[in-house]
Design an enzyme around this catalytic site. Sequence first.
Site, PDB file in Angstrom:
ATOM      1  N   ASP A 124      35.379  48.466  36.874  1.00 19.86           N
ATOM      2  CA  ASP A 124      36.180  49.575  36.353  1.00 19.86           C
ATOM      3  C   ASP A 124      36.996  50.180  37.490  1.00 19.86           C
ATOM      4  O   ASP A 124      36.997  49.668  38.603  1.00 19.86           O
ATOM      5  CB  ASP A 124      35.273  50.632  35.694  1.00 19.86           C
ATOM      6  CG  ASP A 124      34.236  51.172  36.666  1.00 19.86           C
ATOM      7  OD1 ASP A 124      34.330  50.878  37.885  1.00 19.86           O
ATOM      8  OD2 ASP A 124      33.321  51.879  36.208  1.00 19.86           O
TER       9      ASP A 124
ATOM     10  N   ASP B 285      31.365  47.655  40.139  1.00 18.38           N
ATOM     11  CA  ASP B 285      31.606  47.621  38.699  1.00 18.38           C
ATOM     12  C   ASP B 285      33.043  47.194  38.414  1.00 18.38           C
ATOM     13  O   ASP B 285      33.942  47.421  39.222  1.00 18.38           O
ATOM     14  CB  ASP B 285      31.384  49.018  38.085  1.00 18.38           C
ATOM     15  CG  ASP B 285      29.920  49.416  38.112  1.00 18.38           C
ATOM     16  OD1 ASP B 285      29.071  48.515  38.265  1.00 18.38           O
ATOM     17  OD2 ASP B 285      29.633  50.623  37.992  1.00 18.38           O
TER      18      ASP B 285
ATOM     19  N   GLU C 249      27.471  48.707  44.415  1.00 22.93           N
ATOM     20  CA  GLU C 249      27.828  50.053  43.980  1.00 22.93           C
ATOM     21  C   GLU C 249      26.690  50.644  43.139  1.00 22.93           C
ATOM     22  O   GLU C 249      26.313  50.093  42.107  1.00 22.93           O
ATOM     23  CB  GLU C 249      29.114  49.990  43.138  1.00 22.93           C
ATOM     24  CG  GLU C 249      29.519  51.315  42.544  1.00 22.93           C
ATOM     25  CD  GLU C 249      30.719  51.180  41.594  1.00 22.93           C
ATOM     26  OE1 GLU C 249      31.251  50.070  41.445  1.00 22.93           O
ATOM     27  OE2 GLU C 249      31.103  52.216  41.015  1.00 22.93           O
TER      28      GLU C 249
END
Length: 662
Positions: free
Chosen positions: A504, A502, A429
């Site tokens: 998140d 990530d 990413e």
Amino acid sequence: MTRAQKPTGYDAEQIQVLKGLEAVRRRPSMYIGSTGSRGLHHLVYEVVDNSVDEALAGHCDRIELIIHPDDSVTVKDNGRGIPVDLHPTERIPGVELALTVLHAGGKFDKTSYKVSGGLHGVGISVVNALSERLEVCVDRGGERHHMAFERGETSKKLNVTGRAKGTGTIVRFKPDSRIFAETRLDFTILANRLRELAFLNKGLTIELADERPDSKRQEAYCYRGGLVQFVEWLNQNRKPLHPKPITIETVKEDVDIQLALQYDAGYTENTLTFVNNISTHEGGTHLTGFKAALTRTINEYAKKSGALKKADFTLSGDDVREGLTAVLSIKLREPQFEGQTKTKLGNGEVEGIVKSVVNDLLGTYLEEHPPVARAIVEKACSAALAREAARKARELVRKKSGLDGGILPGKLADCSLDDPTLCEIYLVEGDSAGGSAKQGRDRSFQAILPLRGKILNVQKARIDKILSNEEIRTIITAIGTNVGEEFKVEDARYHKIIIMTDADVDGAHIRTLLLTFFYKEMKQLIDAGYIYIAQPPLFRVAKGKEEYYAYDEAERDDYVNRLANFASPVASSSDGEGASEGDGRAGGRRGVVIQRYKGLGEMTPGQLWKTTMDPATRTILKVEMEDAFEASQLFETLMGDEVEPRRKFIEEHARFVKNLDV
Ligand code: 0RA
């Protein structure tokens, strides 16, 4: 056994009976499929089916079930009651015959829709044979009759115990713990089947009460709308294209046909079929007839209405079933069940009957409801166009792939080795993390493909749209297998495809999208065990030159305590951020530094290698697809219109990845 050989004396008759039920006890799986949970619940279905048969014959509108604390079950109905008079040729009471002679159920009454074959319809005597004890009460002719059995053998002969107001049958049985390893019934399993039966038999009330202290509850099902309500229930989380399900109900050549269908804005098909209340998972002639008629009728309407005038194509079966939810329930006298699990209808005559009924009645319906017809035709036409576009897009991918002499994507930092079994590709990413990964990797066997967040937009798209997305096309070209019909697992250029995002919400989103895409278009990569998820650390804990990487809060706190020389534990605040840092990095207790990685980009190439990419020290999770059905359900949640189940899924995402140390 022919008539001439048949023993006629009562004793001889009894011997035959015991032999029959003994056979059931010796090989229960032959009669109920298994002695596990399925077989156990099957006993209940068997008894309920007898009551439903009474309802089908028009003599019963209420069935009550009770699960007792001792794991026994009561099934009560308000039908005619099992006959109690002596059977003319067998010379034993009908109720005794039904409970002690294999396949005696149909001997009285050949006029109703009974089931033959399959697991159902083996007869209530099988339940008796496999029960520690069974009691039956029959209310008939103003009297209550009672009889009891133990492991199939009569323990109390039939006698009249009192007066009765109406008519009906009560059967209470306790599954034999010598036969079943587990005799505890599952409320939800029973509830699902009983709800289904209530949908399939409009107006029939079915009550289920659980009297076990640890799972006390009670439910009742009754649907005046029958299949219409079934379809509405199935579609409760979807956005329908037309407000009310279309419904067909008729009897033709002795076959009772009921159908309800409704389209939604999605792309999946969900058609359930039943024969005599039994789910026909494997389909069969009724389904074939329905599909043929649906395709024909919608094409015909599309042509007549002008929707297909300019287009020189016809709508395929897949086109007209995109977004379809349908329940087809037929009842006929002598169904033949075929197939692996005996859930495929074999009666040849049924195909034409269903086809002509659906042709006629659905055709009429569309004529009479132009707005609904237009919505359906439009939906099918757009499915057809998408299918064509998808074909072209796949072609494009193929042409651009390395195999066709094309070039690999410019963004791909490929590895130098050629052997796919040794090679890995990291789907990373973001460009910045991609840069770190490129610098940190071992370029001999590790390839890096940086991805931008854009692919999020294709989450709810159809395949042609997905393939028009450049990021997705780049991934396909880099992997080398192509997609859809042109997919070839042996062309995979890497045997480890590692998703690195990530830690998140955005990262979880991208990972979910990629998994959905792999599941839909490159399933065999998952089957082959090629798809992995990288596990970057969440924290770095350091003091002086000593440093540790932690993958969760607990681990972080351990390291902090260790480095703080067993000083008092670091206080954890309720938001899970733990120790003392502000925006990610700070001087902790006694010189301990905690760094929280918000994204992969915050790691140096060296850190990324050490923590996430070095095969000697990293952990990667293999994506498993053990149960394809469950997986497709989960992906349905992800692809569906409802946001809440999707959010929940993403949170619980770890459910379909398994820990695997490589
Ligand atoms: C055979 C014949 C008749 C009813 C039944 C069986 C019957 C069986 C069960 C099992 C559970 N509940 C049931 N209710 C009925 C018809 C008898 C007649 O003609 O009156």
